[in-house]
Design an enzyme around this catalytic site. Structure first.
Site, mmCIF file in Angstrom:
data_model
loop_
_atom_site.group_PDB
_atom_site.id
_atom_site.type_symbol
_atom_site.label_atom_id
_atom_site.label_comp_id
_atom_site.label_asym_id
_atom_site.label_seq_id
_atom_site.Cartn_x
_atom_site.Cartn_y
_atom_site.Cartn_z
ATOM 1 N N ASP A 208 0.834 -1.327 0.009
ATOM 2 C CA ASP A 208 -0.131 -0.133 0.046
ATOM 3 C C ASP A 208 0.980 1.059 0.086
ATOM 4 O O ASP A 208 1.587 1.276 0.858
ATOM 5 C CB ASP A 208 -0.969 0.168 1.149
ATOM 6 C CG ASP A 208 -2.011 0.932 1.052
ATOM 7 O OD1 ASP A 208 -2.783 1.037 0.117
ATOM 8 O OD2 ASP A 208 -2.159 1.900 1.881
ATOM 9 N N GLU A 292 -3.782 -2.474 -4.757
ATOM 10 C CA GLU A 292 -5.327 -1.957 -4.845
ATOM 11 C C GLU A 292 -5.474 -1.549 -6.409
ATOM 12 O O GLU A 292 -4.738 -1.175 -7.104
ATOM 13 C CB GLU A 292 -5.324 -0.727 -3.885
ATOM 14 C CG GLU A 292 -6.219 -1.155 -2.559
ATOM 15 C CD GLU A 292 -6.347 0.318 -2.023
ATOM 16 O OE1 GLU A 292 -7.339 0.598 -1.666
ATOM 17 O OE2 GLU A 292 -5.398 1.007 -1.617
ATOM 18 N N ASP A 374 -2.348 2.370 6.880
ATOM 19 C CA ASP A 374 -1.819 1.489 5.574
ATOM 20 C C ASP A 374 -1.609 -0.106 5.889
ATOM 21 O O ASP A 374 -1.830 -0.715 4.995
ATOM 22 C CB ASP A 374 -0.629 2.222 5.370
ATOM 23 C CG ASP A 374 -0.795 3.447 4.988
ATOM 24 O OD1 ASP A 374 -1.752 4.123 4.600
ATOM 25 O OD2 ASP A 374 0.176 4.486 5.021
#
Ligand SMILES: [Zn+2]
Length: 443
Positions: A208, A292, A374
């Site tokens: 992330d 993501e 995160d």
């Protein structure tokens, strides 16, 4: 071995005269683009009025029209390489095609608008060379372009030069572009690469990208920003506050704006370099890298500084991971765009309704856990990947199963909003009832 497209970008160190030549070529591209756009508009109007005229739409057609008229439109045309005008016309031809495709439903994503006039100082200064003397010189400190001649680079061209010497690379084009006040050249190169079927690792790692840290891994490791980047980011914040105080239209505002652009460009460069180190390490040390989904189209319009910076990082991570796993024998999994990796509790699966960017700690109202935002997101990504693997989906897409999807997906730099190549197979795994997975490359 597989042929992949790769971009090599170098900062240039031009002399004052060369700066003028670089700017002149970009200006020439802009002039040709704008002239041709006006021509197309006029012809379209004429056709609408019932006249029987030809509307030039493709590069060869536009070039023919340009060559017929350039003496009147731009009597100075001989000052620049003909590639400059061709570059501007090519850009227009592509934009026209995108517009047509979008209207006919042949193009994904939001509706493309009709091409706009390029404005000096507002549009990006760039020019692409596809023919003529495009070279990387043996001393690895200079490159050569048609008409502009030999230019010094700020860094060594060794990585590309070595490939060219070994005959495993071929330059297809060179693009010059200006960012803030620096000039760059980017070579589009066809490279022969040995593509390993596997790197021997079976671990899954979630990543992330953030602002406070360069990235957070699902293992709990936070990769910190390099010091130089931290410094640039602090400077950027200060300059942005300063900019907000400057009167619109004032000279000082313009000066501050230029400084912001320069620091921003530097920060982006530093982050890109740091991310390159990270993505190479991830792709060589893990079997699967999970990230993501990114809404590329929505990103660009964001004016909030923190959001914009985080988007740039995420976009760059995404771009690098589009090709690196393939090079090093790992694979990439991209979570479905609707999977709320940041809002879901990685411990119990509870989903928070709203999570602002300022909330650095994820607080679960169900199980009470407090965890770095995160890290929480990275853990969710890994959990999903593991679930997908356990469901047997991974074995169905075993490495080496689907080789034909490889080459086209390589040109990560060319991907545009909404046109990302979708997977060859989409698994629908739904632990916690949410996610669908997209596999970017099956190999
Ligand atoms: Zn929880």
């Amino acid at each position: 071995m597989a042929t992949v497209m790769q971009a090599y970008r170098f900062a240039l160190d031009p002399t004052a005269a060369q700066r003028r030549a670089l700017a002149s070529h970009c200006g020439a591209a802009r002039v040709a683009h704008n002239w041709a756009l006006e021509l197309v508009k006029t012809r379209l109007d004429q056709r609408r009025a019932g006249e029987n005229v030809n509307v030039p739409w493709t590069l060869p057609e536009l070039r023919r029209e340009w060559n017929r008229t350039k003496q009147q439109v731009a009597p100075w045309w001989a000052e620049n390489s003909k590639e400059a005008y061709s570059s501007g016309l090519d850009g227009l031809a592509r934009a026209l095609k995108n517009w047509t495709d979008s209207r006919n439903g042949h193009r994904k994503g939001p509706l493309v608008r009709f091409p706009h006039k390029k404005r000096k100082g507002r549009s990006r200064d760039a020019c692409r060379f596809t023919t003529g003397a495009i070279k990387v010189l043996d001393d690895r400190r200079h490159i050569q372009l048609p008409r502009i001649g030999i230019l010094k680079t700020q860094e060594s061209t060794r990585k590309l030069a070595r490939r060219l010497e070994h005959g495993t690379a071929r330059i297809l084009a060179a693009t010059i572009a200006r960012t803030a006040d620096r000039w760059f050249v980017s070579f589009t190169v066809e490279v022969e690469r040995a593509i390993p079927a596997s790197n021997g690792h079976h671990t899954v790692i979630g990543v992330d990208v953030g602002i406070r840290h360069l990235a957070t891994l699902s293992t709990g490791a936070a990769i910190s920003n390099p010091r130089a980047l931290e410094h640039s980011l602090r400077k950027l914040r200060r300059l942005n506050r300063q900019l907000a105080r400057r009167r619109v239209g004032s000279k000082r505002r313009r000066t501050t704006k230029q400084r912001v652009a320069r620091v921003h460009a530097r920060a982006a460069n530093l982050r890109r370099d740091a991310l390159h180190k990270l993505t190479t390490s991830l792709a060589t040390r893990h079997g699967t890298v999970v990230i993501e989904h990114l809404n590329m189209a929505g990103m660009v319009r964001n004016h909030h500084l923190a959001r914009a910076l985080s988007d740039i990082g995420a976009g760059e991570l995404r771009r690098q991971l589009a090709y690196k796993p393939l090079w090093y024998g790992s694979r990439l999994l991209v979570a479905d765009r609707f999977y709320p990796s940041s809002k879901t509790c990685s411990t119990c699966g509870w989903v928070k309704a709203k999570l602002t960017l300022a909330e650095r700690i994820f607080r679960c109202e169900e199980c009470g856990i407090r965890i770095d935002r995160d890290l929480n997101a990275a853990r969710n990504l890994t959990a999903l990947a593991q679930h997908v693997a356990q469901s047997g989906w991974e074995t169905r897409n075993a490495r080496g199963a689907d080789r034909r999807t490889q080459p086209a997906g390589q040109v990560a730099t060319k991907r545009e909003a909404g046109t990302e190549r979708r997977s060859s197979k989409t698994g629908t795994a739904a632990p916690q009832g949410t996610a669908a997975w997209t596999m970017e490359h099956s190999f």
